[in-house]
Design a protein around this motif. Structure first.
Motif, PDB file in Angstrom:
ATOM      1  N   ASP A 136       0.858  -1.371   0.079  1.00  0.00           N
ATOM      2  CA  ASP A 136      -0.057  -0.047  -0.068  1.00  0.00           C
ATOM      3  C   ASP A 136       0.719   1.276  -0.073  1.00  0.00           C
ATOM      4  N   TYR A 137       2.014   1.275   0.792  1.00  0.00           N
ATOM      5  CA  TYR A 137       2.775   2.570   0.911  1.00  0.00           C
ATOM      6  C   TYR A 137       3.494   2.622  -0.385  1.00  0.00           C
ATOM      7  N   PHE A 138       4.243   1.768  -1.150  1.00  0.00           N
ATOM      8  CA  PHE A 138       4.986   1.878  -2.480  1.00  0.00           C
ATOM      9  C   PHE A 138       3.900   2.006  -3.646  1.00  0.00           C
ATOM     10  N   HIS A 139       3.041   2.673  -3.439  1.00  0.00           N
ATOM     11  CA  HIS A 139       2.094   2.870  -4.610  1.00  0.00           C
ATOM     12  C   HIS A 139       2.148   4.094  -5.306  1.00  0.00           C
ATOM     13  N   VAL A 140       2.523   3.787  -6.669  1.00  0.00           N
ATOM     14  CA  VAL A 140       2.432   4.993  -7.616  1.00  0.00           C
ATOM     15  C   VAL A 140       1.234   5.400  -8.092  1.00  0.00           C
ATOM     16  N   LYS A 141       0.390   6.112  -7.002  1.00  0.00           N
ATOM     17  CA  LYS A 141      -1.025   6.205  -7.463  1.00  0.00           C
ATOM     18  C   LYS A 141      -1.269   6.889  -8.655  1.00  0.00           C
ATOM     19  N   HIS A 142      -0.794   7.578  -9.195  1.00  0.00           N
ATOM     20  CA  HIS A 142      -1.349   8.306 -10.453  1.00  0.00           C
ATOM     21  C   HIS A 142      -0.940   7.392 -11.582  1.00  0.00           C
ATOM     22  N   ARG A 143      -0.329   6.276 -11.661  1.00  0.00           N
ATOM     23  CA  ARG A 143      -0.112   5.230 -12.704  1.00  0.00           C
ATOM     24  C   ARG A 143      -0.833   3.873 -12.292  1.00  0.00           C
ATOM     25  N   GLY A 144      -1.266   4.029 -11.095  1.00  0.00           N
ATOM     26  CA  GLY A 144      -2.396   2.789 -10.614  1.00  0.00           C
ATOM     27  C   GLY A 144      -1.173   1.396 -10.422  1.00  0.00           C
ATOM     28  N   GLN A 145      -0.173   1.557 -10.240  1.00  0.00           N
ATOM     29  CA  GLN A 145       0.848   0.676 -10.086  1.00  0.00           C
ATOM     30  C   GLN A 145       1.692   0.590  -8.761  1.00  0.00           C
ATOM     31  N   ARG A 146       2.101  -0.437  -8.175  1.00  0.00           N
ATOM     32  CA  ARG A 146       3.116  -0.450  -7.168  1.00  0.00           C
ATOM     33  C   ARG A 146       4.526  -0.204  -7.713  1.00  0.00           C
ATOM     34  N   ARG A 147       5.464   0.373  -6.667  1.00  0.00           N
ATOM     35  CA  ARG A 147       6.651   0.643  -7.485  1.00  0.00           C
ATOM     36  C   ARG A 147       7.460  -0.809  -7.687  1.00  0.00           C
ATOM     37  N   GLY A 148       7.028  -1.615  -7.117  1.00  0.00           N
ATOM     38  CA  GLY A 148       7.942  -3.260  -7.196  1.00  0.00           C
ATOM     39  C   GLY A 148       7.142  -4.201  -6.703  1.00  0.00           C
ATOM     40  N   VAL A 149       7.676  -5.234  -6.207  1.00  0.00           N
ATOM     41  CA  VAL A 149       6.846  -6.473  -5.718  1.00  0.00           C
ATOM     42  C   VAL A 149       6.910  -6.577  -4.432  1.00  0.00           C
ATOM     43  N   GLY A 150       7.168  -5.452  -3.784  1.00  0.00           N
ATOM     44  CA  GLY A 150       7.067  -5.031  -2.302  1.00  0.00           C
ATOM     45  C   GLY A 150       7.992  -5.811  -1.433  1.00  0.00           C
ATOM     46  N   GLY A 151       7.679  -6.227  -0.084  1.00  0.00           N
ATOM     47  CA  GLY A 151       8.675  -6.707   0.822  1.00  0.00           C
ATOM     48  C   GLY A 151       7.993  -6.420   2.103  1.00  0.00           C
ATOM     49  N   ILE A 152       8.573  -5.536   2.821  1.00  0.00           N
ATOM     50  CA  ILE A 152       8.012  -5.153   4.268  1.00  0.00           C
ATOM     51  C   ILE A 152       8.249  -3.648   4.540  1.00  0.00           C
ATOM     52  N   PHE A 153       7.145  -3.217   5.160  1.00  0.00           N
ATOM     53  CA  PHE A 153       7.191  -1.825   5.629  1.00  0.00           C
ATOM     54  C   PHE A 153       6.355  -1.422   6.862  1.00  0.00           C
ATOM     55  N   PHE A 154       7.063  -0.675   7.704  1.00  0.00           N
ATOM     56  CA  PHE A 154       6.398  -0.468   8.903  1.00  0.00           C
ATOM     57  C   PHE A 154       6.617   1.084   9.574  1.00  0.00           C
ATOM     58  N   ASP A 155       5.940   1.631  10.076  1.00  0.00           N
ATOM     59  CA  ASP A 155       6.397   2.877  10.697  1.00  0.00           C
ATOM     60  C   ASP A 155       5.652   2.908  12.370  1.00  0.00           C
ATOM     61  N   ASP A 156       6.204   3.970  12.968  1.00  0.00           N
ATOM     62  CA  ASP A 156       5.508   4.115  14.437  1.00  0.00           C
ATOM     63  C   ASP A 156       5.518   2.693  15.348  1.00  0.00           C
ATOM     64  N   PHE A 157       6.461   2.010  15.068  1.00  0.00           N
ATOM     65  CA  PHE A 157       6.447   0.803  15.794  1.00  0.00           C
ATOM     66  C   PHE A 157       7.096   0.666  17.178  1.00  0.00           C
ATOM     67  N   ASP A 158       6.322   0.458  18.083  1.00  0.00           N
ATOM     68  CA  ASP A 158       6.857   0.548  19.657  1.00  0.00           C
ATOM     69  C   ASP A 158       6.269  -0.521  20.387  1.00  0.00           C
ATOM     70  N   GLN A 159       5.820  -1.754  19.875  1.00  0.00           N
ATOM     71  CA  GLN A 159       5.317  -2.846  20.592  1.00  0.00           C
ATOM     72  C   GLN A 159       6.220  -3.942  20.423  1.00  0.00           C
ATOM     73  N   PRO A 160       6.070  -4.718  21.541  1.00  0.00           N
ATOM     74  CA  PRO A 160       5.422  -4.628  22.902  1.00  0.00           C
ATOM     75  C   PRO A 160       6.215  -3.672  23.888  1.00  0.00           C
ATOM     76  N   ASN A 161       7.551  -3.626  23.640  1.00  0.00           N
ATOM     77  CA  ASN A 161       8.434  -2.795  24.588  1.00  0.00           C
ATOM     78  C   ASN A 161       9.614  -2.451  23.515  1.00  0.00           C
ATOM     79  N   GLN A 162      10.330  -1.600  24.244  1.00  0.00           N
ATOM     80  CA  GLN A 162      11.396  -0.731  23.338  1.00  0.00           C
ATOM     81  C   GLN A 162      12.511  -2.001  23.047  1.00  0.00           C
ATOM     82  N   GLU A 163      12.839  -2.866  23.917  1.00  0.00           N
ATOM     83  CA  GLU A 163      13.881  -3.901  23.525  1.00  0.00           C
ATOM     84  C   GLU A 163      13.453  -4.933  22.595  1.00  0.00           C
TER      85      GLU A 163
END
Length: 392
Positions: free
Chosen positions: A260-287
């Protein structure tokens, strides 16, 4: 001074044995660093000397330096706070940067990464280590940049974070710290995919003195021709990394997030075949969050380098090269129009634009109203880019 004289004697001995590849004298009056890159019996010994103490000695196999350059944060400060997440992330990313660059240099066989150390002159403290390889036999352009920045976060950047649900005040400037490693590799051969990965740790200090922290990052693949077994290998390696430490539910979630993130919206395509992406990750604890990020960052070399090795000498046609250049144009569109990291970098005071824009390819093209031929290899790729699929 006893330790200093001892280190000098070690250096002289190694030189006499023809085992010194790199020797650096003092870079400041506070500490001394010596790289004894042994080509005999196996090792590089890094000595950190401060006053009358030798703080650390680390042996690294195959005569490779542990880092591409000295850490941005002062060695003394790092050693005083070994359990700080700032320290742990900076040292992790320094190591991952070096391991990745050395692995690509081995595949190239001719050129080495140019190491450009820079310090932030305005907008706060910190700096970075930008490593670039360009016009080599295998890699048209590749950049691998670590940055360690602190200062005051401007209201524009805080507004972006508030839009993602961060509990931060409006119209305020707040102290921040970020350490991140961002790499993009554009190979010459159209049958070798482009790779992007980024892993980072962020802190913002609120007015009451409390700290808001989170991790972000991911790894994704942008092929120009679809080789399904390569994509399966890539995704399986990432899934195995995500599944460590009992995190079996994260790969499916972060795989969809990547699509969903690597989506070139104006072309209706993903940039590639993906992988993993995450942000704001703080679970279950810092370590535990750190251990997850560590596992993902360490999966980059085994996920990508075998694909480079497999295809770097494949033959290709003029038409295949033109298709690669066209797809690189679409890659550029995403980075300049949609990429959150690029936007954040450009609004950060004292930003270093050469490093922010290192992800752009050396060559790209835009062709008016380009259409792929029905039934072609190019159409096979575009079909997957329009309709992401599960690979493992």
């Amino acid at each position: 001074m006893r330790a200093y004289r001892f280190l000098n004697q070690v250096v002289k001995t190694c030189r006499n044995l023809s085992t010194v590849a790199t020797y650096r004298s003092a870079q400041s009056t506070k500490y001394y660093r010596y790289h004894l890159a042994g080509t005999v019996a196996g090792a590089v010994v890094l000595y950190h000397c401060y006053r009358n103490k030798v703080f650390a000695a680390t042996t690294v196999k195959d005569g490779r330096a542990r880092w591409m350059d000295d850490p941005i944060t002062d060695i003394e400060a790092l050693e005083k706070s070994p359990n700080s997440m700032r320290t742990k992330m900076e040292l992790l990313l320094m190591r991952v940067q070096a391991e990745f660059c050395h692995a690509l240099e081995e595949q190239d066989g001719e050129k080495k990464f140019h190491v450009d150390r820079w310090m932030r002159k305005e907008g706060g403290g910190g700096g970075g280590i930008t490593c670039v390889i360009q016009d080599s036999p295998v890699f048209e352009k590749g950049g691998c940049n670590i940055s360690v920045l602190n200062g005051m976060l401007p209201p524009d950047a805080i507004a972006q974070m508030r839009a993602r649900g961060k509990d931060l005040p409006q119209d305020k400037s707040l102290p921040f710290f970020v350490v991140g490693l961002s790499c993009v590799i554009h190979p010459k051969n159209p049958h070798v995919p482009t790779l992007h990965y980024n892993y980072r740790y962020f802190e913002v200090q609120k007015e009451d003195g409390s700290t808001v922290w989170w991790f972000g990052g991911g790894t994704d693949l942008t092929p120009y021709y679809l080789v399904e077994e390569d994509v399966v290998h890539f995704h399986k390696t990432l899934k195995d990394a995500c599944d460590k430490n009992g995190n079996r539910g994260l790969y499916p979630k972060f795989k969809i997030w990547c699509d969903d993130y690597f989506h070139v919206k104006h072309r209706g395509q993903r940039r590639g075949v993906g992988g993993i992406f995450f942000d704001d990750f703080d679970q279950p604890n810092q370590e535990q969050a750190f251990q997850f990020v560590k596992s993902c960052a360490e999966s980059v070399v085994p996920s990508y380098v075998p694909i480079v090795k497999k295809h770097k000498n494949d033959s290709y046609s003029y038409a295949e090269r033109q298709w690669q250049l066209l797809r690189r144009g679409y890659y550029t569109e995403f980075n300049l129009v949609y990429d959150r990291g690029t936007k954040f970098g450009l609004v950060t005071p004292g930003a270093r634009y050469e490093s922010i824009l290192m992800s752009l390819p050396l060559y790209a093209k835009w062709e008016y109203c380009h259409k792929v031929e029905p039934g072609s290899k190019e159409e096979k790729l575009v079909t997957v880019l329009k309709n992401p699929k599960d690979w493992v």
